[in-house]
Write a protein that holds these residues in place. Structure first.
Motif, short mmCIF file in Angstrom:
data_model
loop_
_atom_site.label_atom_id
_atom_site.label_comp_id
_atom_site.label_asym_id
_atom_site.label_seq_id
_atom_site.Cartn_x
_atom_site.Cartn_y
_atom_site.Cartn_z
N SER A 1 0.83 -1.22 0.00
CA SER A 1 0.00 0.00 0.00
C SER A 1 0.86 1.26 0.00
N ILE B 1 2.16 1.75 -3.55
CA ILE B 1 1.10 2.28 -4.42
C ILE B 1 0.88 3.77 -4.14
N TYR B 2 0.88 4.14 -2.86
CA TYR B 2 0.70 5.55 -2.49
C TYR B 2 1.83 6.40 -3.06
N MET C 1 3.67 5.77 -5.68
CA MET C 1 3.58 5.83 -7.14
C MET C 1 2.47 6.77 -7.61
N THR C 2 1.46 6.94 -6.78
CA THR C 2 0.35 7.82 -7.15
C THR C 2 0.50 9.22 -6.57
N HIS C 3 1.50 9.42 -5.72
CA HIS C 3 1.76 10.74 -5.13
C HIS C 3 3.26 11.02 -5.22
N LEU C 4 3.75 11.11 -6.45
CA LEU C 4 5.18 11.27 -6.66
C LEU C 4 5.74 12.52 -6.00
#
Length: 425
Positions: free
Chosen positions: A338, A341-342, A344-347
């Motif tokens: 998790s 993923i976080y 990668m989605t909040h670079l």
């Protein structure tokens, strides 16, 4: 005292004691004396701590200081006693025996040497004269080991230390950086020490056995243990696995003997449940591999290597952690998908999320430099020839430049004070 007792027992077994019962009594006394000394100094407090925990008692801990090199010289002297019992003609003088036990290059962290391979070298008149070819080879091997330790191991140690010792929790990236860094640090630190020991020994015309043979290139767990700490594996095979029956008493007992060997190896490394777990995990994997091998099925080498290196990397977490809570912290981060993923989605928040870890791991040379060294160390461990292979073909016009370059670069980093990791064991 250890030297005197073991030399006396060995001398009796080699020269005088022909009575079967007396020989067995001497052997049993020698084994109990050596293991008893090691057990008292290394495991007394661990044993008492567990007694106090289980039975709610309050026995005092002694906080005993470990005698220098006791884990290694105990095994070496055990081999002397056992080999003398088996009449391997180890009738050497007292001074040579003292040198066998206390030979300083490998005394503190190996490789673990056997009397039959060392004592004849100490008494050889040929070895008491300067050999410039051995001097050259030894200096080259020493410089490689020094560079492994100072340039690589001590640099990437910052990542491992940050994750294990300084962070309360780790995200996915931090946890994997921590574990992979320690996996590489341990290899370059320990093999660096052994290279230096072999190099110094060679300067004295003494040939020490190879202890590492590119273990991280292994395609299965059995191959890994044939290439990692080779002299420990040799000792465990000769003095524990074979006496237990080896593979001569059926498959079930063979599996039992293999598991005992790896459990004993874990216990030998340190007084803590993390070492017991580490040994058990490797033992279980060895059993699974043997059962799989008996089916005559094979995995592609690349898949085998990927599984092996990941298992070894995960198991090293228990080896490095100060306690089980620290190990769980790192392992928990390694499976925290998790957080990945976080990230990668909040670079834009990556720097913020890794700020503390980067601060702790930066060291004297900065995070970017440390990462470059980490990547370089991976390439060396996985793709390059090891130092033993390189030492076979060192005689070129550039050998002096290689030695000078490695020495100079290492000396530039001497401001960092550190010890070899295996000094702990």
């Amino acid at each position: 005292m250890s030297i005197l007792v073991n030399y006396f027992i060995g001398t009796e077994l080699n020269m005088k004691a022909n009575n079967v019962i007396r020989r067995k009594v001497l052997l049993i006394f020698g084994v109990l004396f050596n293991l008893g000394a090691l057990g008292y100094f290394k495991y007394y407090d661990f044993f008492i701590e567990n007694i106090n925990y289980i039975f709610k008692t309050n026995f005092n801990l002694l906080h005993i200081m470990l005698p220098l090199g006791i884990s290694f010289f105990t095994f070496q002297q055990l081999s002397y006693v056992v080999d003398s019992y088996h009449r391997k003609n180890l009738n050497y003088d007292f001074l040579s025996y003292c040198l066998f036990v206390t030979f300083f290059p490998q005394l503190i962290a190996g490789p673990i040497v056997l009397p039959a391979e060392m004592l004849p070298q100490f008494e050889s008149e040929k070895n008491k004269k300067v050999n410039w070819e051995n001097m050259n080879r030894g200096l080259y091997m020493f410089s490689i080991g020094l560079a492994k330790k100072v340039i690589i191991a001590d640099t990437i140690a910052h990542f491992a230390n940050a994750g294990f010792d300084m962070m309360a929790s780790l995200n996915f990236v931090e946890a994997w950086l921590t574990s992979v860094s320690y996996t590489l640090q341990l290899y370059f630190d320990f093999s660096g020490y052994c290279d230096m020991a072999m190099g110094i020994g060679m300067m004295f015309n003494i040939i020490l056995p190879i202890n590492f043979n590119s273990p991280y290139k292994s395609t299965n767990i059995q191959e890994f243990w044939r290439k990692w700490h080779i002299t420990l594996g040799r000792f465990m095979t000769n003095y524990l696995y074979i006496p237990l029956g080896g593979n001569r008493k059926g498959e079930l007992k063979t599996l039992r003997n293999l598991f005992i060997v790896f459990l004993a190896s874990g216990i030998w490394h340190g007084a803590g449940w993390n070492f017991v777990i580490w040994g058990m995990l490797h033992g279980i994997c060895i059993l699974i591999h043997r059962i799989w091998k008996n089916t005559e099925r094979k995995l592609p080498k690349l898949i085998g290597w990927f599984i092996t290196i990941n298992l070894v990397n995960i198991f090293w977490v228990f080896f490095r952690a100060e306690n089980l809570q620290s190990a769980v912290k790192v392992l928990k981060g390694m499976v925290d998908i998790s957080s990945l993923i976080y990230m990668m989605t909040h670079l834009e928040k990556i720097k913020e999320m890794t700020l503390d870890y980067r601060t702790f791991a930066s060291g004297n040379m900065g995070t970017i430099t440390n990462i470059i060294v980490l990547i370089t160390s991976m390439l060396i461990a996985f793709f390059f020839k090891n130092s033993f292979e390189n030492n076979k073909n060192i005689f070129s016009q550039y050998i002096e430049w290689k030695i000078a370059f490695l020495f100079s670069l290492s000396i530039l980093l001497f401001n960092n004070i550190s010890v070899f990791l295996y000094f702990n064991f």
